[in-house]
Scaffold this active site. Structure first.
Site, PDB file in Angstrom:
ATOM      1  N   LYS A  75      32.548  75.973 111.640  1.00 56.20           N
ATOM      2  CA  LYS A  75      32.705  74.416 111.557  1.00 56.20           C
ATOM      3  C   LYS A  75      31.729  73.919 110.645  1.00 56.20           C
ATOM      4  O   LYS A  75      30.649  74.666 110.640  1.00 56.20           O
ATOM      5  CB  LYS A  75      32.573  73.762 112.548  1.00 56.20           C
ATOM      6  CG  LYS A  75      33.465  73.030 112.500  1.00 56.20           C
ATOM      7  CD  LYS A  75      32.896  71.364 114.205  1.00 56.20           C
ATOM      8  CE  LYS A  75      33.952  70.279 113.885  1.00 56.20           C
ATOM      9  NZ  LYS A  75      34.587  69.738 114.818  1.00 56.20           N
ATOM     10  N   SER A 150      38.851  67.307 116.237  1.00 53.20           N
ATOM     11  CA  SER A 150      38.288  67.690 114.400  1.00 53.20           C
ATOM     12  C   SER A 150      37.970  69.055 113.841  1.00 53.20           C
ATOM     13  O   SER A 150      37.802  69.452 113.069  1.00 53.20           O
ATOM     14  CB  SER A 150      36.785  67.130 113.986  1.00 53.20           C
ATOM     15  OG  SER A 150      35.792  67.389 114.775  1.00 53.20           O
ATOM     16  N   SER A 174      36.727  67.658 120.247  1.00 57.43           N
ATOM     17  CA  SER A 174      37.509  67.918 119.265  1.00 57.43           C
ATOM     18  C   SER A 174      37.351  69.517 118.689  1.00 57.43           C
ATOM     19  O   SER A 174      38.077  70.370 118.118  1.00 57.43           O
ATOM     20  CB  SER A 174      36.312  68.371 118.414  1.00 57.43           C
ATOM     21  OG  SER A 174      36.258  66.552 117.663  1.00 57.43           O
TER      22      SER A 174
HETATM   23  N1  GLN Z   1      38.369  62.970 118.277  1.00 55.48           N
HETATM   24  C1  GLN Z   1      37.104  62.275 118.427  1.00 55.48           C
HETATM   25  C2  GLN Z   1      36.854  61.268 117.992  1.00 55.48           C
HETATM   26  O1  GLN Z   1      37.537  60.949 117.185  1.00 55.48           O
HETATM   27  C3  GLN Z   1      37.120  63.187 119.254  1.00 55.48           C
HETATM   28  C4  GLN Z   1      36.002  64.141 118.326  1.00 55.48           C
HETATM   29  C5  GLN Z   1      34.995  65.080 118.074  1.00 55.48           C
HETATM   30  O2  GLN Z   1      35.030  65.592 119.020  1.00 55.48           O
HETATM   31  N2  GLN Z   1      34.208  65.846 117.585  1.00 55.48           N
HETATM   32  O3  GLN Z   1      36.003  61.219 117.708  1.00 55.48           O
END
Ligand code: GLN
Length: 486
Positions: A75, A150, A174
Site C-alpha cells: 500500500k 482505504s 481498511s
Molecule cells: N473507513 C475508516 C476510516 O475512514 C477506516 C480507515 C482505515 O482503516 N484506514 O477511517
C-alpha cells in the site's frame, strides 16, 4: 477460493517458470490492465526484475522459502527504501523514504518481488479509496463500483491478479472492507502482532498492517512471514504463533463456540444478513455451538472510533509542514505562510475535516467532553469483548452493512460513509484480530464478506475457522479470470 502462493512457489522450485519470467508476466498484466482498475499508483518494475533475478539465485542455491520470487505489492503508506510512498496525498508528492518498513525488509529477505505501490484513500482516511489524489481505483468485479477503502488499490490488484498478494493497513476496517467488496480475503492482525515500523501513521493506537490475498492459506503464509516482535516498534509484542499456514486444515469446527451479537445485524442489508445466517448454519451443521450474545456497547463504537482516530490523526499529521517532506508551495512571504499554504494546498478535504475534528476534541475546552469520554468508552468496549471471549472462541459478523458502493457515493454523504464502518471499527478499538472471507454474491453480483473475530493473538483460531469454511462450504464468489492468473 484459489490458492496462489504455494502453487506458484512449487512451479518456481520445479523450474517450470523462473521468478524473472513470472515477474514479467505480472508486469505485462499491470501494463495492460491498470488503466482499467487504477490499482497501482507507482510501479517499481526495474527493481522488481533485479529482485526476481536475486530470487532465482536463492531458488538455485537452496535458500528459497515459499515467498521467494513471488510478485506482490505494498500500500502507498508502507515505506520501502528509495520508492515513492505518498499516502496518495499531494502533500507527500515525490516523497521517497530512505529506509524499509520492517514488513518489507522481512519479505525482501525472503526474496519477495515488489511490483509497486497501490492506491488508497488519502492518508488511509475513507471507505472507498475515492479520496486518493490519483483518483479512485475501480472494482474489478464491476468497474462502476468502488473497491472499498482505504486499501482499495491492494484489494483491486489482488482480485484482478495484478499481484499475488498485497500488504495493507487497517485502522478501522481498511483491509477487511475492501477485501469484502472485491471478493478476496483480508486479515487485520492483533494490534502489536505485526510491526508498524515504516507504516506512515494515521491513528497510531488503531493502525495495523495486514494481508490481502486470494485465499486463507495465502493469507496465513504471508502473516507467518511478517508477524513478530520488532525493536523498532515498542508496541509490537513477542508472541510465538508457530507456523500457522502449515497447521491449517488439521482441525474441524466440532465444539467451536461461535458468538453472534445481535447488535451487529441492526440496519444491515437483508441480503447480507441472509448470507451470514447461511454461513452460521453451515458451522452449526458441522458441529459448532452457536451462542447468542448481546453487545449493547457496539453502538458507541463509531463515535469512539471517529473521535480517537481523528485526535491521533491531527497530531500525527502535524509533521507535514512543507519543511521536512514532500510538497511546498512555490511562493510565500514567511515561514508561517509557507506552512499554511503547504497544508491548505497539500491536504484534501477529508483529511482537513479530520484534522479539524481531531484538534477540536483535543482542545482544552472539549477534551473532557469528547476525547476523555471516548477513551473511557474504549475501556468498556475492551472489557465487553474480553467477557465475550471468556465464553466464545470466535465471533461471526458481517464485514460491512452493504456491498461495494457505486462510484461517487462518498461525495454525497461523508456521514453515511462513516456509518458504514460500524462492523469493522470495534475490532481496531479493542485491538483484537479479524479476518474477512467471501461468502457469496448479492443479487447485483457484488461479493459479500463475513468477519471471523477472535481474542487477542488468536490468529491461528480465526485462520483455522476461515480455512474450514473456505474448504468445505459452497463459496458463491468466483475466482477472477484475467491478469496474471495461474
Ligand atoms: N473507513 C475508516 C476510516 O475512514 C477506516 C480507515 C482505515 O482503516 N484506514 O477511517
Amino acid at each position: 477460493m484459489r490458492e496462489i502462493i504455494a502453487p506458484l512457489s512449487q512451479m518456481l522450485k520445479n523450474r517450470e517458470v523462473s521468478s524473472k519470467e513470472l515477474t514479467e508476466k505480472y508486469i505485462s498484466a499491470i501494463k495492460s490492465d491498470n488503466k482499467k482498475y487504477n490499482a497501482y499508483v507507482s510501479t517499481t518494475f526495474d527493481k522488481a526484475i533485479k529482485n526476481a533475478e536475486k530470487a532465482d539465485e536463492m531458488l538455485a542455491n537452496g535458500t528459497a522459502t515459499v515467498l521467494t520470487g513471488i510478485p506482490m505489492t505494498l500500500k502507498d503508506n508502507i515505506c520501502s527504501d528509495g520508492d515513492l510512498t505518498t499516502c496518495c496525498s499531494k502533500i507527500l508528492e515525490g516523497f521517497r523514504p530512505y529506509y524499509d518498513s520492517t514488513v518489507w525488509s522481512k519479505l525482501k529477505a525472503q526474496g519477495a518481488v515488489m511490483l509497486g505501490k497501490t492506491n488508497m484513500d488519502e492518508f488511509a482516511m475513507g471507505s472507498t479509496s475515492e479520496t486518493s489524489c490519483y483518483g479512485a481505483p475501480l472494482n474489478p468485479r464491476n468497474v462502476n463500483h468502488v473497491t472499498g477503502g482505504s486499501s482499495g488499490g491492494g484489494a483491486g490488484a489482488v482480485c484482478a491478479n495484478l499481484a499475488a498478494y498485497a500488504l495493507g493497513s487497517d485502522t478501522g476496517g481498511s483491509i477487511r472492507q475492501p477485501a469484502s467488496f472485491c471478493g478476496i480475503v483480508g486479515l487485520k492482525p492483533t494490534y502489536g502482532a505485526v510491526s508498524r515500523y515504516g507504516l506512515i501513521a494515521y491513528g497510531s493506537s488503531l493502525d495495523q498492517i495486514g494481508v490481502l490475498a486470494n485465499s486463507v492459506k495465502d493469507t496465513a503464509t504471508v502473516f507467518d512471514a511478517i508477524s513478530g516482535v520488532d525493536s523498532n516498534d515498542q508496541t509490537s509484542v513477542d508472541f510465538d504463533f508457530g507456523n500457522i499456514s502449515d497447521s491449517l486444515g488439521k482441525n474441524d469446527v466440532k465444539g467451536l463456540k461461535i458468538g453472534i451479537a445481535r447488535e451487529y445485524f441492526d440496519g444491515i442489508d437483508s441480503e447480507i444478513k441472509d448470507a451470514i445466517d447461511g454461513a452460521v448454519k453451515f458451522f452449526e451443521d458441522n458441529g459448532a455451538e452457536i451462542i447468542d450474545i448481546s453487545l449493547p456497547v457496539l453502538k458507541q463504537a463509531l463515535p469512539v472510533y471517529y473521535i480517537i482516530a481523528c485526535a491521533e490523526a491531527s497530531s500525527n499529521l502535524g509533521r507535514y509542514d512543507g519543511i521536512r517532506y514532500g510538497y511546498r508551495p512555490e511562493t510565500f512571504n514567511d515561514v508561517e505562510e509557507m506552512i499554511l499554504k503547504t497544508r491548505t494546498e497539500g491536504f484534501g478535504n477529508e483529511v482537513k475535516r479530520r484534522i479539524m475534528l481531531g484538534t477540536y476534541v483535543l482542545s482544552s475546552g472539549y477534551y473532557d467532553a469528547y476525547y476523555k469520554k471516548a477513551c473511557l468508552l474504549r475501556e468498556n468496549l475492551i472489557a465487553d469483548f474480553d467477557e465475550i471471549f471468556n465464553t466464545c472462541d470466535v465471533l461471526i459478523a458481517p464485514t460491512a452493512p452493504n456491498t461495494a458502493f457505486p462510484l461517487n457515493f462518498s461525495d454525497a454523504s461523508p456521514v453515511d460513509m462513516y456509518l458504514s464502518d460500524i462492523a469493522t471499527v470495534p475490532i481496531n478499538i479493542t485491538g483484537v484480530p479479524a479476518i474477512s472471507v467471501p461468502i457469496k454474491n448479492d443479487s447485483k453480483g457484488l461479493p459479500i464478506g463475513m468477519q471471523i473475530i477472535g481474542k487477542k493473538f488468536s490468529e491461528k483460531t480465526i485462520l483455522d475457522t476461515a480455512y474450514f469454511y473456505e474448504k468445505n462450504a459452497e463459496i458463491g464468489v468466483e475466482d477472477f479470470e484475467g491478469g496474471a492468473a495461474l
